[in-house]
Design an enzyme around this catalytic site. Sequence first.
Site, PDB file in Angstrom:
ATOM      1  N   ARG A   1      -6.437  -1.298   5.946  1.00 32.46           N
ATOM      2  CA  ARG A   1      -5.006  -1.061   6.126  1.00 32.46           C
ATOM      3  C   ARG A   1      -4.742  -0.551   7.545  1.00 32.46           C
ATOM      4  O   ARG A   1      -3.785  -0.955   8.194  1.00 32.46           O
ATOM      5  CB  ARG A   1      -4.488  -0.029   5.111  1.00 32.46           C
ATOM      6  CG  ARG A   1      -4.413  -0.488   3.669  1.00 32.46           C
ATOM      7  CD  ARG A   1      -3.424  -1.612   3.457  1.00 32.46           C
ATOM      8  NE  ARG A   1      -2.079  -1.303   3.893  1.00 32.46           N
ATOM      9  CZ  ARG A   1      -1.159  -0.627   3.189  1.00 32.46           C
ATOM     10  NH1 ARG A   1      -1.447  -0.220   1.973  1.00 32.46           N
ATOM     11  NH2 ARG A   1       0.041  -0.405   3.669  1.00 32.46           N
TER      12      ARG A   1
ATOM     13  N   GLN B   1      -0.037  -4.750   2.912  1.00 30.98           N
ATOM     14  CA  GLN B   1      -1.238  -4.656   2.087  1.00 30.98           C
ATOM     15  C   GLN B   1      -1.986  -5.985   2.083  1.00 30.98           C
ATOM     16  O   GLN B   1      -3.213  -6.034   2.214  1.00 30.98           O
ATOM     17  CB  GLN B   1      -0.857  -4.261   0.654  1.00 30.98           C
ATOM     18  CG  GLN B   1      -2.025  -4.238  -0.311  1.00 30.98           C
ATOM     19  CD  GLN B   1      -3.011  -3.119  -0.042  1.00 30.98           C
ATOM     20  OE1 GLN B   1      -2.624  -1.968   0.085  1.00 30.98           O
ATOM     21  NE2 GLN B   1      -4.294  -3.451   0.056  1.00 30.98           N
TER      22      GLN B   1
ATOM     23  N   HIS C   1       4.770  -6.653  -0.749  1.00 32.75           N
ATOM     24  CA  HIS C   1       3.976  -5.668  -0.003  1.00 32.75           C
ATOM     25  C   HIS C   1       3.138  -6.407   1.051  1.00 32.75           C
ATOM     26  O   HIS C   1       1.922  -6.505   0.950  1.00 32.75           O
ATOM     27  CB  HIS C   1       3.070  -4.900  -0.978  1.00 32.75           C
ATOM     28  CG  HIS C   1       2.512  -3.622  -0.430  1.00 32.75           C
ATOM     29  ND1 HIS C   1       2.793  -3.151   0.838  1.00 32.75           N
ATOM     30  CD2 HIS C   1       1.674  -2.706  -0.984  1.00 32.75           C
ATOM     31  CE1 HIS C   1       2.155  -2.012   1.035  1.00 32.75           C
ATOM     32  NE2 HIS C   1       1.467  -1.715  -0.045  1.00 32.75           N
TER      33      HIS C   1
ATOM     34  N   CYS D   1      -5.342  -2.761  -4.518  1.00 30.71           N
ATOM     35  CA  CYS D   1      -4.577  -2.163  -3.416  1.00 30.71           C
ATOM     36  C   CYS D   1      -4.617  -0.635  -3.470  1.00 30.71           C
ATOM     37  O   CYS D   1      -4.423   0.016  -2.447  1.00 30.71           O
ATOM     38  CB  CYS D   1      -3.142  -2.653  -3.453  1.00 30.71           C
ATOM     39  SG  CYS D   1      -2.316  -2.353  -5.030  1.00 30.71           S
TER      40      CYS D   1
ATOM     41  N   ARG E   1       9.560   1.921   3.399  1.00 32.08           N
ATOM     42  CA  ARG E   1       9.126   1.694   2.000  1.00 32.08           C
ATOM     43  C   ARG E   1      10.282   2.100   1.104  1.00 32.08           C
ATOM     44  O   ARG E   1      10.723   3.249   1.116  1.00 32.08           O
ATOM     45  CB  ARG E   1       7.890   2.532   1.687  1.00 32.08           C
ATOM     46  CG  ARG E   1       7.615   2.578   0.192  1.00 32.08           C
ATOM     47  CD  ARG E   1       6.272   3.183  -0.145  1.00 32.08           C
ATOM     48  NE  ARG E   1       5.198   2.281   0.210  1.00 32.08           N
ATOM     49  CZ  ARG E   1       3.951   2.411  -0.232  1.00 32.08           C
ATOM     50  NH1 ARG E   1       3.630   3.404  -1.032  1.00 32.08           N
ATOM     51  NH2 ARG E   1       3.005   1.555   0.117  1.00 32.08           N
TER      52      ARG E   1
ATOM     53  N   ASP F   1      -3.701  -4.662 -10.004  1.00 34.71           N
ATOM     54  CA  ASP F   1      -2.826  -3.574  -9.560  1.00 34.71           C
ATOM     55  C   ASP F   1      -2.308  -2.874 -10.819  1.00 34.71           C
ATOM     56  O   ASP F   1      -2.467  -3.385 -11.936  1.00 34.71           O
ATOM     57  CB  ASP F   1      -1.674  -4.180  -8.726  1.00 34.71           C
ATOM     58  CG  ASP F   1      -0.717  -3.130  -8.164  1.00 34.71           C
ATOM     59  OD1 ASP F   1      -1.101  -1.939  -8.086  1.00 34.71           O
ATOM     60  OD2 ASP F   1       0.424  -3.499  -7.805  1.00 34.71           O
TER      61      ASP F   1
HETATM   62  N1   CP Z   1      -1.795   0.410  -1.335  1.00 36.71           N
HETATM   63  C1   CP Z   1      -0.827   1.219  -0.874  1.00 36.71           C
HETATM   64  O1   CP Z   1       0.192   0.764  -0.351  1.00 36.71           O
HETATM   65  O2   CP Z   1      -1.083   2.542  -1.010  1.00 36.71           O
HETATM   66  P1   CP Z   1      -0.046   3.723  -0.814  1.00 36.71           P
HETATM   67  O3   CP Z   1       0.974   3.615  -1.916  1.00 36.71           O
HETATM   68  O4   CP Z   1      -0.877   4.966  -0.914  1.00 36.71           O
HETATM   69  O5   CP Z   1       0.610   3.601   0.531  1.00 36.71           O
HETATM   70  N1  NVA Z   2       2.722  -2.271  -7.441  1.00 35.47           N
HETATM   71  C1  NVA Z   2       2.450  -0.965  -6.910  1.00 35.47           C
HETATM   72  C2  NVA Z   2       1.762  -1.077  -5.586  1.00 35.47           C
HETATM   73  C3  NVA Z   2       1.394   0.240  -4.966  1.00 35.47           C
HETATM   74  C4  NVA Z   2       0.736   0.079  -3.634  1.00 35.47           C
HETATM   75  C5  NVA Z   2       3.749  -0.198  -6.809  1.00 35.47           C
HETATM   76  O1  NVA Z   2       4.748  -0.772  -6.359  1.00 35.47           O
HETATM   77  O2  NVA Z   2       3.779   0.975  -7.169  1.00 35.47           O
END
Ligand code: CP
Ligand code: NVA
Length: 302
Positions: free
Chosen positions: A287, A132, A129, A259, A102, A219
């Site tokens: 997930r 997700q 993502h 999400c 990530r 989101d």
């Molecule tokens: N939705 C999601 O990816 O959650 P986290 O940021 O907690 O991993």
């Molecule tokens: N768009 C958000 C998604 C988190 C799962 C971010 O990137 O923070």
Amino acid sequence: MKHLLKLMDWSAKEINEVLNLADQLKFEKKNGITHHLLKGKTLGLIFSKSSTRTRVSFEVGMYDLGGQALFLSSRDLQIGRGEPVQDTARVLSRYLDGIMIRTFAQKEVEDLATYGSIPIINGLTDYCHPCQVLADLMTIREYKGAIAGNKLCYIGDGNNMTNSLIVGGIKMGMEVSVACPKGYEPDAELMAWAKENGKFTCTDDVLEAAKGADVLYTDVWASMGQESEAEERKKIFKGYQINSDVMKVANDKAMVLHCLPAHREEEITSEVFEAHANEIFDEAENRLHAQKAVLVKCLGTK
Ligand code: CP
Ligand code: NVA
């Protein structure tokens, strides 16, 4: 070698296979059946951003599958002090059987795959993502019985989630509509691809986008890395919210997904969030099952 760098790289057939496997793994877990499909395998989890769901689902997922996960904060790795990704990729490939990462730049994920020799899984970048969205598609199928033919409406920032939802939705035969303020649209190339390959619209009119939707999705207005813009974004995104007015124009049986993490009274009202909490927390649970299926597909021998 099978990577998951972005959903665009996977065919509808591959997505379907992973969703079927995820359903099977979910059923088996609920019934106490375990398969150590990744016995003896080790997955590195590199995080340059915070996470609850992604970290825990991959760690528990590896445990369930008989393997081992290592949490590697980029702050503590030499990568955080400037060691090139090309070198990190070649070193970690000698120790691990796979990496989930990530980070901010999509290029970093692509470079890990280019220079490393083990499967790389994208656990979120600024661009997309995919993990997700596999869980989202699984949840839509669970609730609606099928994915194709449903209208998915996304309201809010045209961000990493939107980009992956467009690709996943169109590949799986959904109609996709996006409502976002002008200047905050999803990736232009992806929108052009979506228009050529399915039914896709993008507007700044929330109610127009939500009309007849079977699945409503939103989101956060400010993603990780955009904290300094958060106050300004609150003004720009005002009204780009899933609320009772939006629910009225959607299909009567519309489901709501998020999400998570969610900011109540910003992108979604508390009222709608709580009325659809079952769907949203099933989505979060999925997930785990979806990530296990991705792990088997990328790291397994099956
Ligand atoms: N939705 C999601 O990816 O959650 P986290 O940021 O907690 O991993
Ligand atoms: N768009 C958000 C998604 C988190 C799962 C971010 O990137 O923070």
